[in-house]
Every structure is written in structure tokens, then in C-alpha cells.
Design an enzyme around this catalytic site. Sequence first.
Site, PDB file in Angstrom:
ATOM      1  N   LYS A  15       0.828  -1.217   0.000  1.00  0.00           N
ATOM      2  CA  LYS A  15       0.000   0.000   0.000  1.00  0.00           C
ATOM      3  C   LYS A  15       0.856   1.260   0.000  1.00  0.00           C
ATOM      4  O   LYS A  15       0.635   2.165  -0.798  1.00  0.00           O
ATOM      5  CB  LYS A  15      -0.948   0.002   1.209  1.00  0.00           C
ATOM      6  CG  LYS A  15      -1.924  -1.149   1.236  1.00  0.00           C
ATOM      7  CD  LYS A  15      -2.793  -1.129   2.471  1.00  0.00           C
ATOM      8  CE  LYS A  15      -2.029  -1.160   3.770  1.00  0.00           C
ATOM      9  NZ  LYS A  15      -1.177  -2.360   3.950  1.00  0.00           N
ATOM     10  N   ASP A  84      -1.734   8.156   3.193  1.00  0.00           N
ATOM     11  CA  ASP A  84      -1.321   6.803   3.563  1.00  0.00           C
ATOM     12  C   ASP A  84      -1.852   6.483   4.953  1.00  0.00           C
ATOM     13  O   ASP A  84      -2.092   7.384   5.764  1.00  0.00           O
ATOM     14  CB  ASP A  84       0.199   6.684   3.533  1.00  0.00           C
ATOM     15  CG  ASP A  84       0.671   5.239   3.542  1.00  0.00           C
ATOM     16  OD1 ASP A  84      -0.024   4.376   2.952  1.00  0.00           O
ATOM     17  OD2 ASP A  84       1.735   4.956   4.132  1.00  0.00           O
ATOM     18  N   GLU A  85      -2.025   5.194   5.254  1.00  0.00           N
ATOM     19  CA  GLU A  85      -2.561   4.724   6.541  1.00  0.00           C
ATOM     20  C   GLU A  85      -3.883   5.427   6.868  1.00  0.00           C
ATOM     21  O   GLU A  85      -4.148   5.832   7.999  1.00  0.00           O
ATOM     22  CB  GLU A  85      -1.540   4.931   7.668  1.00  0.00           C
ATOM     23  CG  GLU A  85      -0.211   4.231   7.452  1.00  0.00           C
ATOM     24  CD  GLU A  85      -0.287   2.703   7.492  1.00  0.00           C
ATOM     25  OE1 GLU A  85      -1.360   2.166   7.837  1.00  0.00           O
ATOM     26  OE2 GLU A  85       0.719   2.058   7.163  1.00  0.00           O
ATOM     27  N   ALA A  86      -4.727   5.553   5.858  1.00  0.00           N
ATOM     28  CA  ALA A  86      -5.967   6.330   5.983  1.00  0.00           C
ATOM     29  C   ALA A  86      -6.952   5.733   6.975  1.00  0.00           C
ATOM     30  O   ALA A  86      -7.873   6.425   7.428  1.00  0.00           O
ATOM     31  CB  ALA A  86      -6.626   6.477   4.608  1.00  0.00           C
ATOM     32  N   CYS A 142      -1.576 -15.432   1.178  1.00  0.00           N
ATOM     33  CA  CYS A 142      -1.255 -16.168   2.397  1.00  0.00           C
ATOM     34  C   CYS A 142      -0.147 -17.162   2.068  1.00  0.00           C
ATOM     35  O   CYS A 142       0.084 -17.497   0.902  1.00  0.00           O
ATOM     36  CB  CYS A 142      -2.526 -16.880   2.874  1.00  0.00           C
ATOM     37  SG  CYS A 142      -2.316 -17.941   4.324  1.00  0.00           S
ATOM     38  N   CYS A 144      -0.307 -20.185   2.270  1.00  0.00           N
ATOM     39  CA  CYS A 144      -0.907 -21.369   1.644  1.00  0.00           C
ATOM     40  C   CYS A 144      -1.214 -21.135   0.168  1.00  0.00           C
ATOM     41  O   CYS A 144      -1.567 -22.074  -0.549  1.00  0.00           O
ATOM     42  CB  CYS A 144      -2.188 -21.768   2.375  1.00  0.00           C
ATOM     43  SG  CYS A 144      -3.580 -20.650   2.054  1.00  0.00           S
ATOM     44  N   CYS A 179      -4.926 -15.859   4.916  1.00  0.00           N
ATOM     45  CA  CYS A 179      -6.301 -16.076   4.481  1.00  0.00           C
ATOM     46  C   CYS A 179      -7.135 -16.382   5.728  1.00  0.00           C
ATOM     47  O   CYS A 179      -6.600 -16.746   6.782  1.00  0.00           O
ATOM     48  CB  CYS A 179      -6.396 -17.218   3.469  1.00  0.00           C
ATOM     49  SG  CYS A 179      -6.094 -18.851   4.162  1.00  0.00           S
TER      50      CYS A 179
END
Length: 199
Positions: A15, A84-86, A142, A144, A179
Amino acid sequence: MAKLYFKYGVMGSSKSAQALITKFNYEERGMTVWLIKPSIDTRDGANIIRSRIGLQSEAEIITPECSIAERYSRIGKRDVIIADEAQFFTPEQIDELRTLVDEEDLPVLCFGLRTDFLTHFFPGAQRLMELADSLTEIKTVCECGRKATVNARIDGKGNIVTSGGQVMLGGNDSYVAMCHQCWKRKIREQKEASETAQG
């Protein structure tokens, strides 16, 4: 016509990198950017946005008490706002960003988390989900191989934490993107192991 954008993803989904790349792209075209971040995020320095891949830039700090609209009126017109980091902005500050889109025809791009370590909305993220014209999930996986949707908080031993305050700043040492299936399975396995050890 300007829009309010919310680009969200779990921890480690790039992000901040995407926010900084977007800033670069605007500035490369000669446009002015107001880069902002909430004051609560002090991991890389109070006024620094830094990505895991090494990109960084100074940003203006917004405290919970700050009126974003008033601050914008003082700094002068910009071509775009990138936040950022909203998720850490207050719902009222998100409302102000929406007003700037509507009244100033100013694009606002918000990057952040949607949910916390217990899969509950952050208040700022919930308001963005309600108000944004454009919602984009920044995906990651994830371990997996399935899509990661949970910001699993972990302790020093790698165990998943299921209690505590909503906000706890940290990086790869404190959070793992998972996940939902793996998250639930690991919590269940931890509980079973604890019960076996006690019994």
C-alpha cells in the site's frame, strides 16, 4: 471529475509503495501533491512514509484533532491529495476529504487497511467504504497460496493474538497477512494445544 479513492489491502500488500509511486507519477507530470499521514503512525518517523522496498517521502502529519479542510485551505491549492494509513483518520476527517473532492474538484487517493487483527473495520476505513467513489483491493497471498484477507497479529513466539487494543503499530515482527481459513485454523490449533497442555 474528481473522485475519492480507497485502495485497501492487508499488511505487506504494498500500500505505501503504491502511494509513493502514485505521488511520483503525479509529480513527474508537473502536478502538485499534498501527501498526508495520520500522526499515530510513527514507525518510520513522525513525518515519513516508508515502504518495505525502500521508497520513502516526507508527509504532512494530521492529528485526530486537525481539520483537514482548514489545513488544506492554508497550504494552498494542490492537484491531488494522497493519504497513507488512511484507516487511522477519524470518520469526520474522511468526511472532510469527501467534501474536498466535491467542492474543490480535487482527487483524493487514500491507501490503508480495511480491518484490524480481529477482522473488524477501522472507523476511518469504514467511512471510506461508505463514501468512496472507487474501491480497489490491493491483493497479496497467504503462505498457503490463497488470497490474504486477515491482518493476523502475532506475539514474539509467532502465536496469533486474539485480544488487545485495535491499534498496535508494527511490521513483519507483529503482523502476518493470512487467508481467513489459515487464521481460524491456527487459532483453533493454538487453543487445542493450550487445552492439552493444561489437561
